[in-house]
Design a protein around this motif. Structure first.
Motif, short mmCIF file in Angstrom:
data_model
loop_
_atom_site.label_atom_id
_atom_site.label_comp_id
_atom_site.label_asym_id
_atom_site.label_seq_id
_atom_site.Cartn_x
_atom_site.Cartn_y
_atom_site.Cartn_z
N LEU A 98 0.83 -1.22 0.00
CA LEU A 98 0.00 0.00 0.00
C LEU A 98 0.86 1.26 0.00
O LEU A 98 0.34 2.37 0.00
CB LEU A 98 -0.93 0.04 1.22
CG LEU A 98 -1.88 -1.13 1.45
CD1 LEU A 98 -2.97 -0.73 2.42
CD2 LEU A 98 -2.49 -1.62 0.16
N LYS A 118 0.29 7.00 -9.20
CA LYS A 118 0.06 6.44 -7.87
C LYS A 118 -0.65 7.51 -7.05
O LYS A 118 -0.08 8.57 -6.77
CB LYS A 118 1.38 6.08 -7.18
CG LYS A 118 1.96 4.75 -7.63
CD LYS A 118 2.71 4.87 -8.89
CE LYS A 118 3.13 3.55 -9.47
NZ LYS A 118 3.74 3.76 -10.80
N THR A 120 -1.30 8.23 -3.98
CA THR A 120 -0.92 8.02 -2.58
C THR A 120 0.35 8.82 -2.34
O THR A 120 1.04 9.17 -3.31
CB THR A 120 -0.71 6.49 -2.34
OG1 THR A 120 -0.63 6.24 -0.95
CG2 THR A 120 0.51 5.95 -3.05
N THR A 182 -6.38 4.99 -0.13
CA THR A 182 -6.16 3.64 -0.66
C THR A 182 -6.98 2.64 0.16
O THR A 182 -7.59 1.72 -0.37
CB THR A 182 -4.66 3.29 -0.60
OG1 THR A 182 -3.97 4.20 -1.45
CG2 THR A 182 -4.40 1.88 -1.09
N ILE A 199 -1.23 -3.07 -5.92
CA ILE A 199 -2.37 -2.22 -6.30
C ILE A 199 -1.96 -1.31 -7.45
O ILE A 199 -0.86 -0.74 -7.45
CB ILE A 199 -2.94 -1.46 -5.07
CG1 ILE A 199 -4.14 -0.60 -5.46
CG2 ILE A 199 -1.92 -0.60 -4.37
CD1 ILE A 199 -5.06 -0.32 -4.31
N TYR A 201 -3.43 1.93 -9.76
CA TYR A 201 -4.49 2.95 -9.70
C TYR A 201 -5.02 3.33 -11.09
O TYR A 201 -6.07 3.93 -11.21
CB TYR A 201 -3.98 4.21 -9.01
CG TYR A 201 -3.56 4.00 -7.58
CD1 TYR A 201 -4.46 4.21 -6.54
CD2 TYR A 201 -2.28 3.58 -7.25
CE1 TYR A 201 -4.09 4.03 -5.22
CE2 TYR A 201 -1.89 3.40 -5.93
CZ TYR A 201 -2.81 3.62 -4.92
OH TYR A 201 -2.43 3.43 -3.61
N ILE A 210 -8.94 0.84 -11.33
CA ILE A 210 -8.11 0.56 -10.16
C ILE A 210 -8.18 -0.94 -9.94
O ILE A 210 -9.27 -1.54 -9.99
CB ILE A 210 -8.61 1.33 -8.92
CG1 ILE A 210 -8.53 2.84 -9.20
CG2 ILE A 210 -7.80 0.94 -7.69
CD1 ILE A 210 -8.86 3.72 -8.01
#
Ligand SMILES: Cc1cc2nc3c(=O)[nH]c(=O)nc-3n(C[C@H](O)[C@H](O)[C@H](O)COP(=O)(O)OP(=O)(O)OC[C@H]3O[C@@H](n4cnc5c(N)ncnc54)[C@H](O)[C@@H]3O)c2cc1C
Length: 393
Positions: A98, A118, A120, A182, A199, A201, A210
């Motif tokens: 994550l 990304k 995040t 997330t 993961i 996106y 996603i």
């Protein structure tokens, strides 16, 4: 800002280059664009030379990347012709799926591994020491506006970094998403954080999906735009993003974004907006014709397609800065006058959503999904009304 007191040697460098503490655009603009004769200026876009619509000629890349694969294709070109030795890019950490992790890609395979946006937090600065310590090497950097702000500030006081980073490829950015974002996506996908292997996106066409890949091989997928609605309402967006006045990455050599143009949105082939800003950037775009298909676009087209986000970043800045000051947050030090329209109510609402969801992330993550549907149901309709408001203010 959190300081690791065991590692801190009190040199004060972080405070000097931190973009969050302020970005002196006037001074940096002079430094970066001062000598360019072909430059044009627009208050929404900053200094630029040309605007284009383009995409990677590699069909697989275009399909797998975020918008059109232009960034990845350019990095591959730069490495292939040894214009750079390495590219500072970002991937998801294989040990902590994550968490995003920046690294320097020295070959095509690693550049491709890092493709895709990304949504995040990304600590690009962690790799700058590797660039500074390298011997006789040249680098490209890919970053959001805040990353490029920090790098440009650092380059002003560190000539080694200025010499070694020969091109900054900037991603446009309407807003970031924090780690709770997330977790919220995983909640929507009904996947536990502990089950995630990887993961992604964006990718799988445009605007894409996603995708959460579970450790047991199972894949859960949701349209990017569906998952993103909550973030557009300000939830799980870092508060500082609301004080950022730079949507199109104004200090980069070249900026890249999504082309949210109704005509182009009808099929799922991604197309990048590309803005060349410096001579370095323009020469690079001229050279990559074999790898990237592109045609000129009017600056107004870029502005029109990004009107709502520009209203947040530019027209609402002063208003948001006042609220931030009242709430005890800092300001960005910029001074752009606000335009108050009914849309400003929406801007304040999203800012408060950001502040509250950052303060109480666990509470917001516990809210059942059916309750989230309530604000999201009205989202599309109100957005259309708001669009009309700002196009005809
Ligand atoms: C948080 C975020 C918000 C964005 N908001 C907007 C927006 O509002 N409007 C708009 O037009 N475009 C926005 N973009 C940019 C857009 O999503 C694409 O990244 C851009 O158009 C380039 O597409 P591409 O297909 O050429 O990139 P790709 O070829 O897929 O390459 C993307 C490159 O960016 C690097 N990268 C990915 N995520 C990050 C990150 N978080 N920080 C630093 N580097 C990263 C990757 O390592 C890779 O090298 C945003 C991107 C991000 C990450």
């Amino acid at each position: 800002m959190r300081v690791d007191r065991d590692k801190c040697n009190k040199c004060g460098l972080c405070l000097k280059v931190c973009p969050g503490l302020g970005v002196d655009f006037e001074n940096l603009n002079k430094d970066i664009f001062g000598k360019d004769k072909n430059k044009r200026y627009d208050s929404n876009l900053g200094y630029f030379i040309n605007c284009y619509l383009g995409y990677s000629k590699d069909k697989k890349l275009r399909f797998q990347c975020s918008s059109g694969g232009a960034v990845t294709s350019i990095l591959i070109y730069l490495l292939k012709y040894k214009i750079i030795d390495g590219a500072l890019v970002t991937t998801m950490d294989s040990r902590e799926p994550l968490i995003a992790k920046s690294f320097i890609a020295y070959n095509e395979k690693d550049v491709i591994k890092a493709k895709g946006s990304k949504y995040t937090p990304v600590a690009l600065n962690e790799c700058l020491a590797e660039i500074i310590k390298s011997k006789n090497k040249k680098f490209a950097v890919v970053g959001l506006p805040c990353h490029i702000h920090g790098i440009r500030k650092f380059q002003q006081i560190n000539p080694i970094l200025k010499r070694k980073i020969i091109v900054c490829l900037g991603l446009m950015c309407g807003q970031g998403v924090n780690i709770s974002g997330t977790r919220f996506i995983l909640k929507q996908l009904k996947v536990k954080a502990s089950e995630v292997k990887n993961i992604q996106y964006r990718g799988e066409g445009w605007p894409g999906y996603i995708k959460a890949i579970k450790k047991n091989g199972q894949i859960k997928i949701t349209p990017y735009l569906e998952a993103f609605k909550t973030f557009t309402l300000g939830f799980f967006t870092p508060e500082r993003c609301f004080l950022c006045t730079d949507l199109t990455n104004e200090l980069a050599d070249i900026s890249f974004g999504d082309s949210w143009i109704p005509k182009l949105m009808k099929n799922n082939n991604g197309v990048n907006f590309i803005i060349t800003r410096t001579q370095v950037g323009q020469e690079l775009i001229n050279k990559v014709k074999k790898d990237i298909c592109y045609r000129p676009a009017s600056p107004n087209l870029v502005i029109e397609s990004k009107k709502i986000r520009l209203f947040f970043k530019k027209d609402s800045h002063q208003l948001l800065a006042i609220i931030a000051r009242v709430l005890g947050f800092g300001t960005s030090g910029n001074n752009i006058k606000s335009r108050i329209t009914p849309l400003s109510v929406f801007v304040i609402f999203t800012y408060l959503n950001s502040v509250l969801s950052n303060k109480y992330p666990d509470f917001f993550l516990k809210i059942p999904l059916f309750i989230w549907k309530l604000p999201l149901l009205t989202y599309r309709k109100s957005l259309n009304i708001y669009k009309k408001m700002i196009i005809k203010p």
